[in-house]
Scaffold this active site. Structure first.
Site, PDB file in Angstrom:
ATOM      1  N   HIS A   1       0.835  -1.209   0.000  1.00 35.59           N
ATOM      2  CA  HIS A   1       0.000   0.000   0.000  1.00 35.59           C
ATOM      3  C   HIS A   1       0.871   1.260   0.000  1.00 35.59           C
ATOM      4  CE1 HIS A   1      -3.164  -2.858   0.977  1.00 35.59           C
ATOM      5  NE2 HIS A   1      -4.056  -1.904   0.841  1.00 35.59           N
TER       6      HIS A   1
ATOM      7  N   ASP B   1       8.297  -1.833   7.698  1.00 32.46           N
ATOM      8  CA  ASP B   1       7.698  -2.160   6.392  1.00 32.46           C
ATOM      9  C   ASP B   1       7.389  -0.890   5.609  1.00 32.46           C
ATOM     10  OD1 ASP B   1       7.753  -4.642   7.530  1.00 32.46           O
ATOM     11  OD2 ASP B   1       5.611  -4.749   7.934  1.00 32.46           O
TER      12      ASP B   1
ATOM     13  N   HIS C   1       0.821  -2.979   9.338  1.00 30.77           N
ATOM     14  CA  HIS C   1       2.227  -3.164   8.974  1.00 30.77           C
ATOM     15  C   HIS C   1       3.108  -2.608  10.075  1.00 30.77           C
ATOM     16  CE1 HIS C   1       2.393  -4.728   4.847  1.00 30.77           C
ATOM     17  NE2 HIS C   1       1.278  -4.054   4.617  1.00 30.77           N
TER      18      HIS C   1
END
Length: 472
Positions: free
Chosen positions: A322, A369, A365
């Protein structure tokens, strides 16, 4: 000798041959005159790079330099009053910026010219450089017109480093799109594999994280991150649709995105981190057969990996897909729109930053990340565009830099083979009135041709009557 009394622009090939012999360059008469038929006009347009390249390819550096010296001497003595002929012969291209001068304010131009003529620069008097009114410094018989500050700034910023070739090469765009789609499918399959290997939450609790430990969990934050991503995606589609060089932009987008997500497949497979939040219901999902695994991969792939599409995955933590999407869309929008649209660029950066915050607030996350995803995406985008915008610095495919680029960045070298500079941000309608008229004309021709092949009811009735009479 006839060539001495004639203007250089009227010299024949034989005149150029005699001039070379007179200039002690008679040994060049065969390649210059016999093989390439260089006359007076072609001689004035001759450049050093022409002597080094095919078909001339002069092997001796001394011959190249001596011939260019003689040609420059001829240029300096040429007296041409027609400005168009000067531009056609290239006599003003390298000595002034007349072909690229933009409209400037009168006051700025006059002040710059006045300071040049009076021999003043930066507030200091320059003795010996005084110009009489109405005259300009000369270079090779061509006046050097002074540029105002606005012109100089415009030439340095917008003209410099632009690509000389802007071919759409739609087939390369199709290949880049195929590459991106294949990588997206591989990513979906990889996500089913890592979901099967996700660590047990009871045995492996969430790892300590400086940001997640201090940011409260917001249940709706992940959906908001995807909404901001969809907003940026819609803006990018509009930019792509109306950009004049849309096929080059699409090719770059698919190639960069595909490479980043291919790297993500590797990092997801190498290391499986524990689930970052206790609120997540993540358990290993053994699919049993590859048919079920591929079906689950198709659901992930068709839904774009988004939770608002009903997709739920676990284990795909290093690194955040994302964040990659948000950052890549933001960078492409700001790169390929005018820098004067401050509101748009501010809006895309706000969406990028808030999207990253929502990912962290949803505890979907780890912070590492998100950080790795932003760093890799931004660096690869900047490296890619820095290389392509400065390809003119190592044009020769025999140079060390070119060979090294082919080895380390094969996709870049292939897709950007014919691009040697910056892409100008120019916009136009995807379909003009002429295009619509041509489409309508083609459709009407095909429809009329198809309708002619279909027999009319009357002709079918006549055929039936004929068949009945034959039976009787």
């Amino acid at each position: 000798m006839s060539w001495e009394v004639k203007p250089v622009t009227t010299w024949s090939v034989q005149d150029v041959r005699e001039w070379l012999i007179h200039s002690d360059l008679g040994h060049l008469a065969h390649p210059v005159c016999t093989e390439n038929l260089i006359d007076g006009q072609a001689l004035l347009m001759l450049k050093e790079e022409d002597l080094r390249r095919h078909p001339l390819i002069l092997p001796t550096l001394g011959d190249i330099k001596h011939l260019i010296y003689r040609v420059n001497t001829l240029r300096a003595g040429v007296n041409i009053t027609d400005e168009r002929e000067k531009i056609s012969l290239g006599l003003t291209k390298s000595t002034s910026f007349q072909s690229e001068v933009i409209d400037c304010s009168t006051s700025d131009s006059e002040s710059e010219i006045s300071s040049t003529q009076n021999g003043h620069g930066n507030g200091h008097s320059q003795a010996g450089n005084h110009q009489s009114p109405g005259t300009y410094p000369m270079n090779g018989g061509v006046p050097l017109l002074p540029l105002c500050s606005q012109c100089s700034m415009h030439l340095r910023s917008s003209r410099f480093n632009r690509s000389s070739r802007l071919e759409s090469e739609k087939w390369k765009t199709a290949l880049a799109m195929g590459y991106g789609l294949c990588v997206s499918w591989l990513t979906a399959v990889t996500m089913t594999v890592v979901h099967d290997r996700v660590p047990d939450m009871e045995k492996y609790p969430p790892l300590p994280d400086l940001l997640l430990d201090n940011i409260p969990h917001i249940p709706w934050a992940f959906e908001m991150a995807e909404v901001t991503g969809m907003t940026l995606f819609v803006i990018w589609i509009l930019v792509l649709l109306f950009h004049k060089h849309r096929f080059i932009l699409a090719r770059r987008f698919f190639s960069i995105a595909g490479t980043i997500f291919l790297l993500r497949c590797v990092t997801m497979l190498i290391t499986s981190l524990s689930v970052p939040g206790v609120h997540l219901d993540c358990k290993p999902a053994p699919y049993g057969t590859w048919a079920k695994r591929l079906h689950a991969a198709y659901i992930i792939w068709s839904g774009g990996g988004m939770s608002i599409q009903g997709v739920r995955t676990c284990g795909d933590y290093i690194f955040s897909g994302h964040t990659v999407s948000l950052t890549l869309l933001n960078f492409f929008i700001t790169e390929y729109t005018s820098r004067n649209i401050y509101f748009l660029h501010t809006f895309t950066w706000v969406c990028n930053c808030f999207g990253i915050f929502f990912i962290l607030a949803a505890h979907e996350h780890y912070s590492i990340d998100v950080f790795i995803a932003f760093y890799i995406t931004s660096r690869l985008f900047l490296y890619y565009h820095t290389l392509v915008n400065n390809r003119a610095l190592f044009k020769s495919h025999q140079s060390f830099d070119a060979k090294r680029t082919w080895f380390y960045f094969p996709l870049f070298s292939f897709f950007e083979q014919n691009i040697d500079g910056r892409i100008p941000n120019e916009f136009q309608l995807p379909l003009t009135g002429v295009d619509l008229h041509n489409i309508a004309t083609r459709f009407s021709h095909k429809f009329s041709a198809f309708s002619e092949k279909i027999p009319s009811p009357r002709s079918r009735g006549i055929k039936r009557e004929k068949s009945k009479t034959k039976v009787k």
